[in-house]
Design an enzyme around this catalytic site. Structure first.
Site, PDB file in Angstrom:
ATOM      1  CE1 TYR A 115      45.702  59.645  44.358  1.00 54.62           C
ATOM      2  CE2 TYR A 115      43.647  57.465  42.995  1.00 54.62           C
ATOM      3  CZ  TYR A 115      44.833  58.704  43.346  1.00 54.62           C
ATOM      4  OH  TYR A 115      45.675  58.632  41.702  1.00 54.62           O
ATOM      5  CD1 TRP A 117      42.582  59.613  38.796  1.00 52.24           C
ATOM      6  CD2 TRP A 117      41.569  60.782  37.027  1.00 52.24           C
ATOM      7  NE1 TRP A 117      43.916  60.155  38.464  1.00 52.24           N
ATOM      8  CE2 TRP A 117      43.343  60.673  37.393  1.00 52.24           C
ATOM      9  CE3 TRP A 117      41.272  60.991  36.109  1.00 52.24           C
ATOM     10  CZ2 TRP A 117      44.100  60.297  36.202  1.00 52.24           C
ATOM     11  CZ3 TRP A 117      41.986  61.294  34.576  1.00 52.24           C
ATOM     12  CH2 TRP A 117      43.858  61.041  34.834  1.00 52.24           C
TER      13      TRP A 117
HETATM   14  N1  LIG Z   1      45.174  46.902  40.375  1.00 53.63           N
HETATM   15  C1  LIG Z   1      45.167  47.825  40.140  1.00 53.63           C
HETATM   16  N2  LIG Z   1      44.572  49.291  40.617  1.00 53.63           N
HETATM   17  C2  LIG Z   1      44.693  50.213  40.500  1.00 53.63           C
HETATM   18  C3  LIG Z   1      46.041  50.527  39.432  1.00 53.63           C
HETATM   19  C4  LIG Z   1      46.426  49.769  38.966  1.00 53.63           C
HETATM   20  O1  LIG Z   1      47.293  50.430  37.586  1.00 53.63           O
HETATM   21  N3  LIG Z   1      45.933  48.659  38.830  1.00 53.63           N
HETATM   22  N4  LIG Z   1      45.546  51.974  39.315  1.00 53.63           N
HETATM   23  C5  LIG Z   1      45.934  53.428  40.290  1.00 53.63           C
HETATM   24  C6  LIG Z   1      45.583  54.281  40.219  1.00 53.63           C
HETATM   25  S1  LIG Z   1      46.913  54.658  38.332  1.00 53.63           S
HETATM   26  C7  LIG Z   1      44.457  55.104  40.300  1.00 53.63           C
HETATM   27  S2  LIG Z   1      44.565  56.778  39.774  1.00 53.63           S
HETATM   28  C8  LIG Z   1      43.475  54.830  40.717  1.00 53.63           C
HETATM   29  C9  LIG Z   1      42.260  55.808  40.493  1.00 53.63           C
HETATM   30  O2  LIG Z   1      40.793  55.419  40.837  1.00 53.63           O
HETATM   31  P1  LIG Z   1      39.934  56.090  41.531  1.00 53.63           P
HETATM   32  O3  LIG Z   1      40.169  57.523  41.164  1.00 53.63           O
HETATM   33  O4  LIG Z   1      39.315  56.551  43.021  1.00 53.63           O
HETATM   34  O5  LIG Z   1      38.854  55.895  40.473  1.00 53.63           O
HETATM   35  P2  LIG Z   1      37.470  56.723  39.896  1.00 53.63           P
HETATM   36  O6  LIG Z   1      36.163  55.532  39.139  1.00 53.63           O
HETATM   37  O7  LIG Z   1      37.984  57.418  38.945  1.00 53.63           O
HETATM   38  O8  LIG Z   1      36.668  56.804  40.905  1.00 53.63           O
HETATM   39  C10 LIG Z   1      36.232  58.177  41.070  1.00 53.63           C
HETATM   40  C11 LIG Z   1      34.709  57.863  41.904  1.00 53.63           C
HETATM   41  O9  LIG Z   1      33.677  59.998  42.025  1.00 53.63           O
HETATM   42  C12 LIG Z   1      32.833  59.590  41.742  1.00 53.63           C
HETATM   43  N5  LIG Z   1      32.662  61.014  41.064  1.00 53.63           N
HETATM   44  C13 LIG Z   1      33.073  61.029  40.163  1.00 53.63           C
HETATM   45  N6  LIG Z   1      32.553  63.110  40.225  1.00 53.63           N
HETATM   46  C14 LIG Z   1      32.210  63.071  41.543  1.00 53.63           C
HETATM   47  C15 LIG Z   1      31.744  64.612  41.559  1.00 53.63           C
HETATM   48  O10 LIG Z   1      31.406  65.639  41.245  1.00 53.63           O
HETATM   49  N7  LIG Z   1      31.203  64.591  43.313  1.00 53.63           N
HETATM   50  C16 LIG Z   1      31.487  63.668  43.919  1.00 53.63           C
HETATM   51  N8  LIG Z   1      31.247  63.269  45.371  1.00 53.63           N
HETATM   52  N9  LIG Z   1      31.707  61.688  43.524  1.00 53.63           N
HETATM   53  C17 LIG Z   1      31.803  61.833  42.079  1.00 53.63           C
HETATM   54  C18 LIG Z   1      32.787  58.452  40.557  1.00 53.63           C
HETATM   55  O11 LIG Z   1      31.522  58.110  40.240  1.00 53.63           O
HETATM   56  C19 LIG Z   1      34.009  56.986  41.426  1.00 53.63           C
HETATM   57  O12 LIG Z   1      33.322  56.710  42.213  1.00 53.63           O
HETATM   58  O13 LIG Z   1      42.987  53.141  40.736  1.00 53.63           O
HETATM   59  C20 LIG Z   1      44.842  52.616  41.082  1.00 53.63           C
HETATM   60  N10 LIG Z   1      43.777  51.239  41.259  1.00 53.63           N
HETATM   61  N1  LIG Z   2      41.123  55.083  28.696  1.00 50.04           N
HETATM   62  C1  LIG Z   2      41.359  55.058  30.143  1.00 50.04           C
HETATM   63  N2  LIG Z   2      42.565  55.656  30.475  1.00 50.04           N
HETATM   64  C2  LIG Z   2      43.663  55.816  31.803  1.00 50.04           C
HETATM   65  C3  LIG Z   2      43.331  55.808  32.297  1.00 50.04           C
HETATM   66  C4  LIG Z   2      41.786  54.972  32.401  1.00 50.04           C
HETATM   67  O1  LIG Z   2      40.889  54.532  33.527  1.00 50.04           O
HETATM   68  N3  LIG Z   2      41.064  54.700  31.150  1.00 50.04           N
HETATM   69  N4  LIG Z   2      43.983  55.848  33.998  1.00 50.04           N
HETATM   70  C5  LIG Z   2      44.878  56.653  33.887  1.00 50.04           C
HETATM   71  C6  LIG Z   2      45.367  56.759  34.774  1.00 50.04           C
HETATM   72  S1  LIG Z   2      45.010  57.226  36.737  1.00 50.04           S
HETATM   73  C7  LIG Z   2      47.030  56.596  35.083  1.00 50.04           C
HETATM   74  S2  LIG Z   2      47.748  56.471  36.380  1.00 50.04           S
HETATM   75  C8  LIG Z   2      47.382  56.254  33.864  1.00 50.04           C
HETATM   76  C9  LIG Z   2      48.176  55.075  33.851  1.00 50.04           C
HETATM   77  O2  LIG Z   2      49.503  54.607  32.683  1.00 50.04           O
HETATM   78  P1  LIG Z   2      50.659  53.631  32.667  1.00 50.04           P
HETATM   79  O3  LIG Z   2      50.620  53.274  33.904  1.00 50.04           O
HETATM   80  O4  LIG Z   2      50.935  53.175  31.974  1.00 50.04           O
HETATM   81  O5  LIG Z   2      49.347  52.335  32.094  1.00 50.04           O
HETATM   82  P2  LIG Z   2      48.672  51.196  32.746  1.00 50.04           P
HETATM   83  O6  LIG Z   2      47.327  51.111  31.165  1.00 50.04           O
HETATM   84  O7  LIG Z   2      48.942  50.433  34.078  1.00 50.04           O
HETATM   85  O8  LIG Z   2      49.858  50.426  31.719  1.00 50.04           O
HETATM   86  C10 LIG Z   2      50.256  49.786  30.452  1.00 50.04           C
HETATM   87  C11 LIG Z   2      51.379  48.809  30.527  1.00 50.04           C
HETATM   88  O9  LIG Z   2      51.796  48.725  30.986  1.00 50.04           O
HETATM   89  C12 LIG Z   2      52.557  46.900  30.659  1.00 50.04           C
HETATM   90  N5  LIG Z   2      53.012  46.883  32.305  1.00 50.04           N
HETATM   91  C13 LIG Z   2      52.690  46.516  33.553  1.00 50.04           C
HETATM   92  N6  LIG Z   2      53.842  45.898  33.895  1.00 50.04           N
HETATM   93  C14 LIG Z   2      55.164  45.855  33.124  1.00 50.04           C
HETATM   94  C15 LIG Z   2      55.633  45.718  32.981  1.00 50.04           C
HETATM   95  O10 LIG Z   2      56.736  45.526  34.657  1.00 50.04           O
HETATM   96  N7  LIG Z   2      57.652  46.129  32.363  1.00 50.04           N
HETATM   97  C16 LIG Z   2      57.141  45.727  31.444  1.00 50.04           C
HETATM   98  N8  LIG Z   2      57.435  46.725  30.142  1.00 50.04           N
HETATM   99  N9  LIG Z   2      55.092  46.723  31.016  1.00 50.04           N
HETATM  100  C17 LIG Z   2      54.270  46.625  32.117  1.00 50.04           C
HETATM  101  C18 LIG Z   2      50.628  46.061  31.011  1.00 50.04           C
HETATM  102  O11 LIG Z   2      51.180  45.893  29.513  1.00 50.04           O
HETATM  103  C19 LIG Z   2      49.842  47.967  30.888  1.00 50.04           C
HETATM  104  O12 LIG Z   2      48.837  47.511  29.696  1.00 50.04           O
HETATM  105  O13 LIG Z   2      46.336  56.079  32.442  1.00 50.04           O
HETATM  106  C20 LIG Z   2      45.576  56.704  32.529  1.00 50.04           C
HETATM  107  N10 LIG Z   2      44.596  57.017  31.445  1.00 50.04           N
HETATM  108 MO   LIG Z   3      46.707  57.096  37.715  1.00 52.31          MO
END
Ligand SMILES: Nc1nc2c(c(=O)[nH]1)N[C@H]1C(S)=C(S)[C@@H](COP(=O)(O)OP(=O)(O)OC[C@H]3O[C@@H](n4cnc5c(=O)[nH]c(N)nc54)[C@H](O)[C@@H]3O)O[C@H]1N2
Ligand SMILES: Nc1nc2c(c(=O)[nH]1)N[C@H]1C(S)=C(S)[C@@H](COP(=O)(O)OP(=O)(O)OC[C@H]3O[C@@H](n4cnc5c(=O)[nH]c(N)nc54)[C@H](O)[C@@H]3O)O[C@H]1N2
Ligand SMILES: [Mo]
Length: 754
Positions: A115, A117
């Site tokens: 998994y 991005w």
């Molecule tokens: N506590 C907490 N944890 C969370 C979340 C949260 O809200 N709270 N959100 C979760 C969510 S929604 C997500 S999506 C995840 C995101 O977690 P990840 O998707 O694992 O995070 P990234 O840092 O985007 O990791 C992508 C990696 O791919 C590498 N990469 C980029 N391009 C390439 C390429 O071309 N080839 C290869 N081999 N590697 C490459 C980058 O350097 C990077 O290390 O985190 C989750 N974790």
């Molecule tokens: N710049 C930037 N943008 C991103 C990403 C990134 O890494 N960087 N990651 C992308 C990815 S993979 C994802 S999945 C999306 C995630 O998109 P979301 O899941 O919508 O975003 P989060 O930033 O996790 O949370 C948004 C807000 O929700 C509020 N929140 C947390 N818990 C609760 C709750 O129980 N109730 C309510 N009402 N609010 C709550 C927090 O204050 C937080 O700031 O964002 C995407 N956009």
């Molecule tokens: Mo995500």
């Protein structure tokens, strides 16, 4: 040779211009057509040439010396040096190891869920690459759904009979519809332009901020129901809610609609099933507890008069309820999604322009934009012969409990016994919950192979690391859902160090394993790009969309396709609303399910047959809040994408840990001052953070964004501020088995490093 060139490329955070001199990226600048460009690309020149790039193939020392079956050696992952090897030798070793595991334990012992991005670009999509490669070897254990929306993906089909992603992309009000028709915009979890900076594969027009300016001009009432004021652009009314309690607040709103006969009973009768059963729970007939605003206020922290007034406003005006993804990334995260749908049904505005429900506005760019969907430009992954899979966030459970059973959305499944983990394009030591637990789980497999451009926490914990190129070192085609632009992404510089493209690495492994032709189909990268592009061109031709030929696209760098128009969007659920008999939903009843017999039949106490307030294990009302009295939310970082290129932001370990937002009341009672370094802790772990005091957060709540590169010191404290050393690794419920990242209690104290 040292000539200066500027070209446009695309990324998950949008398009930008890159200036190179020789083989160095020297600067980036905004893409002129973007009304509100992201600042993320500005870290690129430093990140791409950073000293933390993986320069050569590297193998962990004791794995190389003792082989994969040495138990003790696995405990050293993350704490041991690597030996650099020439490509040919490292590839020979990896191919041999893959063959060994395949032969001894079978393909169902290879975990390739991988998994993450990765990066934008249609061909060099790391996940597509690794999945195709592993399919050619005979298959792999896969993972389903995502960290982003697993609970939503489980619950929404039961309620609306449609895949969550389809609902989000096609059955929702577009921004122009909202501007024109919505009177009250009620945003649970806000709509944050900081998050819609990015989208899977790219977002060229950043338009959330401009749309909110338009809403302001038109006098649309905006209500931000969030623990943080900053979750919505300025100008909204802030209802400061405790995290994890939205379902209770929604029930309070629903109670008012029911008690004051403001609910649309005609709509509930015609388009929904199960309201009567739910209503018994709402008024307390089934459990003795009426869900009054007073009851809700005690749980969620928003006062009862505010809840009452909001319910009345919602009933009197054209109201759109929006729900951020964050609400379902929490224990029982299915409930607020189901309850928000129920609330929208009670208002009876689904099918009316500017009314109803929408999930995920602001979560990523492109949502709410009306663009014609175009298929194609996908590197085919082939068939996976291994049937075993896991819900994506159950990876540590899988490694720790091989062979054990678990439940998932009505099914009884078993965790496979994994011997080899292959990760390409993700960073589990950034993204997974309870990293201390993941470290233990990570000691189980015999071999871990990772492709990475940088020495991330995950690369450092692998046995074999192959240096991967970044998108700036290879050519690709860029295009994304919800975006009208098409890019040729040129190779801007030569590969850094000895980095190779994932495709090249897999081709060379495939050649050693006798499956080269299957994997490559005898095409070079350039030939694949032309092949995928010609398929795409044919599709476009059928749809009467003019696109340049490949060589012209290369020349032009990018083109804006005429695929953006209001004509491509409809009022959500219009066909169902117009004639529910002739166009029923794909649910068992054909209607929106406020009570689901299917879910009830699973007998899950963590997801009963109708939306229910189920207190999470960790929230401000839990008994454990006495010991750890602060609720930690860990949102997405505004200055980067997850952990990507973090090295260019926090250069010196411990010196620049992530900023944590703290209410001044919580800080002063602990003698914490603005800018000071603090320790954040609970029974699972601890990390450092830098205090940022703000009244824009609820008292008792702290916010620490994700993205830090997990770097534990000798005592196990993460010096960078990765919230996942604190979060709990438990499924949202047996229905969704998603990540519960946002359900977490902690405490904080000043950090005295002496
Ligand atoms: N506590 C907490 N944890 C969370 C979340 C949260 O809200 N709270 N959100 C979760 C969510 S929604 C997500 S999506 C995840 C995101 O977690 P990840 O998707 O694992 O995070 P990234 O840092 O985007 O990791 C992508 C990696 O791919 C590498 N990469 C980029 N391009 C390439 C390429 O071309 N080839 C290869 N081999 N590697 C490459 C980058 O350097 C990077 O290390 O985190 C989750 N974790
Ligand atoms: N710049 C930037 N943008 C991103 C990403 C990134 O890494 N960087 N990651 C992308 C990815 S993979 C994802 S999945 C999306 C995630 O998109 P979301 O899941 O919508 O975003 P989060 O930033 O996790 O949370 C948004 C807000 O929700 C509020 N929140 C947390 N818990 C609760 C709750 O129980 N109730 C309510 N009402 N609010 C709550 C927090 O204050 C937080 O700031 O964002 C995407 N956009
Ligand atoms: Mo995500």
């Amino acid at each position: 040779m040292n000539n200066t060139t500027t070209k446009t490329t695309s990324s998950h955070w949008g398009a930008f211009n890159v200036t190179t001199r020789g083989d160095r990226i020297v600067s980036v600048s905004d893409f002129p057509n973007d009304p509100n460009p992201s600042s993320i690309p500005h870290i690129l020149p430093e990140a791409v040439h950073h000293s933390s790039r993986v320069m050569r193939p590297s193998i962990r020392k004791s794995w190389l010396e003792n082989g994969p079956l040495h138990q003790q050696s696995r405990k050293l992952r993350g704490n041991e040096e690597f030996v650099e090897l020439p490509w040919d030798e490292a590839l020979d070793i990896a191919a041999k190891e893959l063959e060994r595991v395949k032969k001894q334990s079978g393909n169902a012992s290879i975990f390739g869920g991988s998994y993450g991005w990765a990066s934008a670009g249609r061909f060099h999509h790391a996940l597509g690459q690794v999945h195709r490669f592993l399919n050619c070897t005979g298959g792999y254990v896969s993972s389903v759904a995502s960290y982003s929306t697993a609970a939503a993906q489980a619950i929404i089909p039961h309620v609306f009979g449609i895949h969550f992603l389809k609902l989000m992309w096609s059955e929702l009000n577009t921004w122009p519809m909202i501007a024109e028709h919505t009177q009250t915009l009620v945003m649970f979890g806000g709509i944050n332009p900081k998050n819609s900076q990015v989208s899977m594969g790219g977002v060229t027009h950043h338009e959330t901020n401009p749309w909110f300016e338009e809403f302001e001009k038109r006098g649309i009432k905006r209500v931000n129901i969030s623990p943080q004021r900053t979750d919505t652009p300025d100008g909204a009314e802030w209802m400061a809610i405790r995290p994890g309690t939205d379902t209770a607040m929604m029930l309070g709103l629903a109670w008012v609609l029911d008690a004051e006969k403001l609910a649309d009973y005609g709509f509930l009768e015609k388009y929904c099933t199960g309201y009567e059963k739910f209503q018994k729970y709402l008024v307390g007939k089934s459990d003795g507890q009426p869900k009054t605003p007073e009851w809700a206020a005690k749980i969620c922290g928003v006062d009862d008069a505010t809840i009452r007034n909001l319910a009345r406003t919602m009933a009197e005006t054209r109201t759109l309820i929006t729900v951020a993804w964050s609400l379902q990334r929490a224990e029982h995260g299915e409930q607020p999604y189901w309850m928000a749908a129920t609330l929208a049904c009670m208002l009876g505005q689904i099918g009316k322009p500017g009314g109803g429900i929408g999930y995920g506005y602001g979560a990523i760019g492109g949502i709410g934009v009306s663009v014609k969907r175009l298929g194609g430009l996908t590197f085919p992954q082939k068939r996976n012969s291994v049937k075993e899979y896991i819900p994506v966030a159950r990876v540590a459970d899988m490694l720790l409990h091989p062979g054990e059973g678990f439940e998932f959305n009505g099914q009884q499944l078993n965790y496979p016994n994994i011997k080899l983990v292959y990760w390409c394009g993700g960073n589990p030591f950034h993204h997974h919950q309870d990293l201390g637990r993941l470290e233990m789980a990570w000691q189980q497999p015999e071999t871990i192979i990772v492709h990475e451009p940088w020495w991330t926490a995950t690369a450092l914990r692998a046995d074999i690391v192959f240096p991967a190129t970044t998108p700036y070192e290879r050519q690709d085609i860029g295009r994304a859902q919800g975006d009208s632009y098409l890019f040729h992404m040129p190779a801007l510089i030569s590969p850094v160090g000895e980095a190779r493209d994932d495709y090249e690495i897999f081709s060379q492994l495939a050649q050693r394993m006798g499956i080269e032709e299957e994997f490559t189909e005898n095409r070079t990268t350039d030939e694949w790009l032309r092949h995928l592009y010609s398929e795409f061109s044919e599709q476009c031709e059928k749809d009467n969309i003019p696109i340049p030929n490949f060589d012209s696209l290369v020349e032009q760098n990018w083109v804006n396709l005429p695929v953006r128009s209001a004509a491509f969007s409809e009022i959500p659920f219009a066909t169902f609303i117009n004639d529910p008999q002739a166009s029923p939903l794909n649910t068992p009843s054909g209607k929106i399910e406020i009570f689901s017999d299917t879910i009830a039949s699973f007998n899950y106490d963590d997801c009963p047959g109708h939306p229910t307030w189920l207190p999470p294990t960790e929230w401000l009302g839990a008994s454990s809040a006495i010991k750890h009295p602060l609720h930690l939310v860990s949102p997405q970082p505004g200055d980067k994408l997850h952990s990507q290129m973090e090295c260019a932001i926090a250069d010196i370990p411990g010196e620049r840990p992530t900023l944590m937002t703290i209410h001044p009341d919580d800080a002063s009672s602990r003698s914490i001052i603005e800018g000071s370094i603090i320790r954040v802790f609970n029974d699972r772990g601890s990390c450092l953070a830098k205090a940022h005091l703000s009244k824009d957060i609820v008292v008792g709540v702290v916010a620490l964004p994700t993205g830090a590169w997990f770097t534990p010191d000798n005592s196990g404290t993460d010096s960078q501020g990765n919230p996942n050393v604190l979060t709990r690794d438990v499924g949202t419920s047996r229905l969704g088995q998603g990540s519960s990242a946002h359900s977490c209690l902690v405490d904080i104290e000043p950090w005295n490093s002496l």
